[in-house]
Design a protein around this motif. Structure first.
Motif, PDB file in Angstrom:
ATOM      1  N   VAL A   1       0.844  -1.208   0.000  1.00  0.00           N
ATOM      2  CA  VAL A   1       0.000   0.000   0.000  1.00  0.00           C
ATOM      3  C   VAL A   1       0.873   1.249   0.000  1.00  0.00           C
ATOM      4  CG1 VAL A   1      -1.626   1.367   1.372  1.00  0.00           C
ATOM      5  CG2 VAL A   1      -1.995  -1.089   1.090  1.00  0.00           C
ATOM      6  N   LEU A   2       1.911   1.261   0.829  1.00  0.00           N
ATOM      7  CA  LEU A   2       2.793   2.424   0.918  1.00  0.00           C
ATOM      8  C   LEU A   2       3.526   2.667  -0.399  1.00  0.00           C
ATOM      9  CD1 LEU A   2       4.216   4.632   2.557  1.00  0.00           C
ATOM     10  CD2 LEU A   2       5.872   2.895   3.298  1.00  0.00           C
ATOM     11  N   VAL A   3       4.082   1.612  -0.972  1.00  0.00           N
ATOM     12  CA  VAL A   3       4.868   1.763  -2.207  1.00  0.00           C
ATOM     13  C   VAL A   3       3.989   2.233  -3.356  1.00  0.00           C
ATOM     14  CG1 VAL A   3       6.172   0.490  -3.967  1.00  0.00           C
ATOM     15  CG2 VAL A   3       6.666   0.135  -1.535  1.00  0.00           C
ATOM     16  N   VAL A   4       2.816   1.633  -3.523  1.00  0.00           N
ATOM     17  CA  VAL A   4       1.920   2.023  -4.615  1.00  0.00           C
ATOM     18  C   VAL A   4       1.494   3.476  -4.468  1.00  0.00           C
ATOM     19  CG1 VAL A   4      -0.369   1.660  -5.603  1.00  0.00           C
ATOM     20  CG2 VAL A   4       1.095  -0.302  -5.123  1.00  0.00           C
ATOM     21  N   ASN A   5       1.164   3.873  -3.258  1.00  0.00           N
ATOM     22  CA  ASN A   5       0.744   5.260  -3.016  1.00  0.00           C
ATOM     23  C   ASN A   5       1.856   6.237  -3.404  1.00  0.00           C
ATOM     24  OD1 ASN A   5      -1.353   7.076  -1.552  1.00  0.00           O
ATOM     25  ND2 ASN A   5       0.590   7.674  -0.644  1.00  0.00           N
ATOM     26  N   GLN A   6       3.086   5.928  -3.010  1.00  0.00           N
ATOM     27  CA  GLN A   6       4.197   6.836  -3.291  1.00  0.00           C
ATOM     28  C   GLN A   6       4.601   6.813  -4.768  1.00  0.00           C
ATOM     29  OE1 GLN A   6       3.400   8.040  -0.036  1.00  0.00           O
ATOM     30  NE2 GLN A   6       5.291   9.017  -0.708  1.00  0.00           N
ATOM     31  N   LEU A   7       4.462   5.663  -5.411  1.00  0.00           N
ATOM     32  CA  LEU A   7       4.751   5.597  -6.846  1.00  0.00           C
ATOM     33  C   LEU A   7       3.775   6.480  -7.625  1.00  0.00           C
ATOM     34  CD1 LEU A   7       5.551   1.805  -7.443  1.00  0.00           C
ATOM     35  CD2 LEU A   7       7.156   3.723  -7.415  1.00  0.00           C
ATOM     36  N   ASN A   8       2.503   6.409  -7.277  1.00  0.00           N
ATOM     37  CA  ASN A   8       1.508   7.249  -7.949  1.00  0.00           C
ATOM     38  C   ASN A   8       1.805   8.728  -7.739  1.00  0.00           C
ATOM     39  OD1 ASN A   8       0.042   5.058  -8.933  1.00  0.00           O
ATOM     40  ND2 ASN A   8      -1.305   4.979  -7.152  1.00  0.00           N
ATOM     41  N   LEU A   9       2.182   9.072  -6.510  1.00  0.00           N
ATOM     42  CA  LEU A   9       2.519  10.460  -6.203  1.00  0.00           C
ATOM     43  C   LEU A   9       3.739  10.908  -7.003  1.00  0.00           C
ATOM     44  CD1 LEU A   9       1.900  12.911  -4.350  1.00  0.00           C
ATOM     45  CD2 LEU A   9       3.537  11.930  -2.713  1.00  0.00           C
ATOM     46  N   GLY A  10       4.756  10.059  -7.052  1.00  0.00           N
ATOM     47  CA  GLY A  10       5.980  10.404  -7.762  1.00  0.00           C
ATOM     48  C   GLY A  10       5.782  10.529  -9.264  1.00  0.00           C
ATOM     49  N   VAL A  11       5.011   9.625  -9.850  1.00  0.00           N
ATOM     50  CA  VAL A  11       4.758   9.665 -11.296  1.00  0.00           C
ATOM     51  C   VAL A  11       4.014  10.944 -11.670  1.00  0.00           C
ATOM     52  CG1 VAL A  11       3.428   8.604 -13.162  1.00  0.00           C
ATOM     53  CG2 VAL A  11       4.866   7.186 -11.687  1.00  0.00           C
ATOM     54  N   THR A  12       2.966  11.260 -10.922  1.00  0.00           N
ATOM     55  CA  THR A  12       2.197  12.470 -11.218  1.00  0.00           C
ATOM     56  C   THR A  12       3.057  13.715 -11.050  1.00  0.00           C
ATOM     57  OG1 THR A  12       0.164  11.389 -10.464  1.00  0.00           O
ATOM     58  CG2 THR A  12       0.135  13.780 -10.650  1.00  0.00           C
ATOM     59  N   GLY A  13       3.813  13.767  -9.954  1.00  0.00           N
ATOM     60  CA  GLY A  13       4.693  14.909  -9.734  1.00  0.00           C
ATOM     61  C   GLY A  13       5.741  15.042 -10.812  1.00  0.00           C
ATOM     62  N   GLY A  14       6.290  13.917 -11.261  1.00  0.00           N
ATOM     63  CA  GLY A  14       7.302  13.959 -12.311  1.00  0.00           C
ATOM     64  C   GLY A  14       6.753  14.469 -13.628  1.00  0.00           C
ATOM     65  N   LEU A  15       5.556  14.027 -13.987  1.00  0.00           N
ATOM     66  CA  LEU A  15       4.944  14.479 -15.236  1.00  0.00           C
ATOM     67  C   LEU A  15       4.617  15.971 -15.161  1.00  0.00           C
ATOM     68  CD1 LEU A  15       2.527  11.490 -16.004  1.00  0.00           C
ATOM     69  CD2 LEU A  15       4.658  12.075 -17.194  1.00  0.00           C
ATOM     70  N   MET A  16       4.111  16.425 -14.024  1.00  0.00           N
ATOM     71  CA  MET A  16       3.821  17.848 -13.876  1.00  0.00           C
ATOM     72  C   MET A  16       5.102  18.677 -13.947  1.00  0.00           C
ATOM     73  SD  MET A  16       0.484  18.222 -13.496  1.00  0.00           S
ATOM     74  CE  MET A  16       0.197  19.771 -12.631  1.00  0.00           C
ATOM     75  N   ALA A  17       6.171  18.210 -13.304  1.00  0.00           N
ATOM     76  CA  ALA A  17       7.441  18.939 -13.330  1.00  0.00           C
ATOM     77  C   ALA A  17       8.032  18.987 -14.734  1.00  0.00           C
ATOM     78  CB  ALA A  17       8.423  18.286 -12.354  1.00  0.00           C
ATOM     79  N   ALA A  18       7.910  17.896 -15.477  1.00  0.00           N
ATOM     80  CA  ALA A  18       8.463  17.847 -16.837  1.00  0.00           C
ATOM     81  C   ALA A  18       7.808  18.867 -17.756  1.00  0.00           C
ATOM     82  CB  ALA A  18       8.296  16.441 -17.406  1.00  0.00           C
ATOM     83  N   HIS A  19       6.607  19.317 -17.416  1.00  0.00           N
ATOM     84  CA  HIS A  19       5.884  20.279 -18.249  1.00  0.00           C
ATOM     85  C   HIS A  19       5.755  21.640 -17.555  1.00  0.00           C
ATOM     86  CE1 HIS A  19       4.798  16.460 -20.117  1.00  0.00           C
ATOM     87  NE2 HIS A  19       4.500  17.155 -21.205  1.00  0.00           N
ATOM     88  N   GLY A  20       6.648  21.903 -16.604  1.00  0.00           N
ATOM     89  CA  GLY A  20       6.684  23.205 -15.966  1.00  0.00           C
ATOM     90  C   GLY A  20       5.513  23.500 -15.064  1.00  0.00           C
ATOM     91  N   LYS A  21       4.891  22.489 -14.505  1.00  0.00           N
ATOM     92  CA  LYS A  21       3.702  22.679 -13.664  1.00  0.00           C
ATOM     93  C   LYS A  21       3.971  22.320 -12.195  1.00  0.00           C
ATOM     94  CE  LYS A  21       0.987  23.532 -17.260  1.00  0.00           C
ATOM     95  NZ  LYS A  21       0.272  24.820 -17.456  1.00  0.00           N
ATOM     96  N   THR A  22       5.227  22.438 -11.780  1.00  0.00           N
ATOM     97  CA  THR A  22       5.558  22.073 -10.405  1.00  0.00           C
ATOM     98  C   THR A  22       4.786  22.916  -9.399  1.00  0.00           C
ATOM     99  OG1 THR A  22       7.788  21.488 -11.134  1.00  0.00           O
ATOM    100  CG2 THR A  22       7.454  21.752  -8.766  1.00  0.00           C
ATOM    101  N   ASP A  23       4.634  24.218  -9.682  1.00  0.00           N
ATOM    102  CA  ASP A  23       3.927  25.088  -8.752  1.00  0.00           C
ATOM    103  C   ASP A  23       2.462  24.688  -8.601  1.00  0.00           C
ATOM    104  OD1 ASP A  23       3.512  25.778 -11.422  1.00  0.00           O
ATOM    105  OD2 ASP A  23       3.096  27.890 -10.945  1.00  0.00           O
ATOM    106  N   ILE A  24       1.842  24.282  -9.707  1.00  0.00           N
ATOM    107  CA  ILE A  24       0.448  23.834  -9.647  1.00  0.00           C
ATOM    108  C   ILE A  24       0.347  22.526  -8.869  1.00  0.00           C
ATOM    109  CG2 ILE A  24      -1.509  23.034 -11.032  1.00  0.00           C
ATOM    110  CD1 ILE A  24      -0.658  24.987 -13.190  1.00  0.00           C
ATOM    111  N   PHE A  25       1.303  21.638  -9.100  1.00  0.00           N
ATOM    112  CA  PHE A  25       1.296  20.345  -8.412  1.00  0.00           C
ATOM    113  C   PHE A  25       1.335  20.546  -6.903  1.00  0.00           C
ATOM    114  CE2 PHE A  25       3.765  16.881  -6.444  1.00  0.00           C
ATOM    115  CZ  PHE A  25       2.912  15.818  -6.708  1.00  0.00           C
ATOM    116  N   PHE A  26       2.331  21.277  -6.420  1.00  0.00           N
ATOM    117  CA  PHE A  26       2.443  21.463  -4.974  1.00  0.00           C
ATOM    118  C   PHE A  26       1.331  22.354  -4.433  1.00  0.00           C
ATOM    119  CE2 PHE A  26       6.915  20.165  -5.728  1.00  0.00           C
ATOM    120  CZ  PHE A  26       6.967  19.141  -4.792  1.00  0.00           C
TER     121      PHE A  26
END
Length: 331
Positions: free
Chosen positions: A186-211
């Motif tokens: 449960v912990l690993v899946v939750n953090q993987l989902n968080l990391g993937v979404t954050g990474g995609l947002m950061a790759a497109h300059g949306k880090t501020d929106i993500f956080f």
């Protein structure tokens, strides 16, 4: 100690106590005195068996009998608010504080994992291409991520995320009994989902929106997940290393304490769900939105540290079963 001989010697008393408990509302005079005496004897027998025998069946029988006897003798009609007050001020914060190194460890591991995944995804277009088509990724970062918090009516959305998060947290704790393996999943899946979404947002300059959209509710919500996973892993570790206690007794005590965390987290996740439903997508001032989340997080941690440390200092383990009244009788 010969468990069978001990049980045979006292079985008649236990059966008589059970009979009196079943008729608790109709007892008169001498029978009430007998009920009190037999309850105290059974509590003494439970203490003796726990210290001298690892027999889980006998311990379970006597634990149930003593709990029912306590209710019949002193608290069958005790107000519900008293149990709720103990949960809020003692059992829940005490267990969370006592097991703080487990969930703080989960928080450290989980955040490092999410950060590593986010950096990997953000820095490698080949990884991004395996996660979805360019159109799907564009939809996520430009529309879907932000719209997720406003596409449904706030009250219904808050209720939905509350129920879902409470269910996931309960699973993380209860499944700890399987040596903690499903809890870790449960912990690993939750953090993987968080990391993937954050990474995609950061790759497109949306880090501020993500956080800006994750932090308001995510601080408290993720803390609740880490607490659930930490308590679940501790429950699993109890099976491996019960310490000085018999394994059955240790598991029963830690399991009851873990159930207090399940109940407590329902309230915590109600708050984070309300923030996610009514604040995250609807308060348009970023600093105010995040500030609300920070205040909620600080309030929770202060609550746990104040009441939890006080409970632990008093020797409370968070076990829902109080220490029974013992009769001054020889074993």
């Amino acid at each position: 100690m010969d468990v069978d001989a001990y049980a045979a010697a006292h079985n008649a008393e236990w059966l008589r106590l059970e009979e009196l408990i079943n008729r608790a509302g109709k007892l008169r005079g001498a029978e009430i005195d007998e009920l009190v005496e037999l309850y105290q004897r059974a509590a003494t027998h439970l203490s003796v068996v726990r210290s001298a025998s690892p027999d889980p069946a006998l311990i379970g029988r006597l634990t149930s009998l003593v709990a029912r006897g306590r209710a019949a003798v002193s608290g069958a009609n005790a107000p519900l608010w008293r149990d709720a007050a103990r949960l809020i001020t003692v059992s829940f914060p005490g267990t969370v504080y006592r097991q703080r190194w487990w969930w703080l460890g989960c928080a450290l591991f989980g955040n490092l994992l999410a950060l590593a995944v986010a950096l990997w995804v953000a820095g490698d277009p080949r990884v991004q291409s395996t996660l979805g088509t360019p159109y799907d990724i564009q939809q996520l970062v430009e529309h879907d991520f932000a719209n997720y918090y406003t596409e449904h009516e706030a009250g219904a959305f808050a209720f939905q995320v509350w129920v879902n998060n409470a269910w996931v947290s309960a699973q993380a704790i209860v499944f700890g009994i399987l040596l903690g393996i499903p809890t870790l999943y449960v912990l690993v899946v939750n953090q993987l989902n968080l990391g993937v979404t954050g990474g995609l947002m950061a790759a497109h300059g949306k880090t501020d929106i993500f956080f800006g959209l994750i932090l308001p509710h995510g601080l408290l919500e993720l803390t609740a997940v880490y607490v659930a996973c930490g308590v679940g892993l501790r429950l699993g570790w109890t099976i491996i290393d019960p310490g000085a206690r018999p394994r059955g007794r240790a598991l029963a005590e830690e399991g009851r304490a873990a159930m207090s965390v399940v109940l407590g987290l329902i309230g915590v996740l109600l708050v984070s769900g309300a923030i996610e439903g009514f604040v995250t997508g609807w308060v348009h001032t970023t600093w105010l939105r995040i500030g609300i989340g920070v205040v909620a997080e600080i309030a929770f941690l202060a609550y746990v540290w104040y009441f939890g440390r006080k409970a632990v200092a008093a020797g409370d383990t968070g076990d829902a079963i109080d220490t029974p009244d013992l009769a001054p009788a020889a074993a």
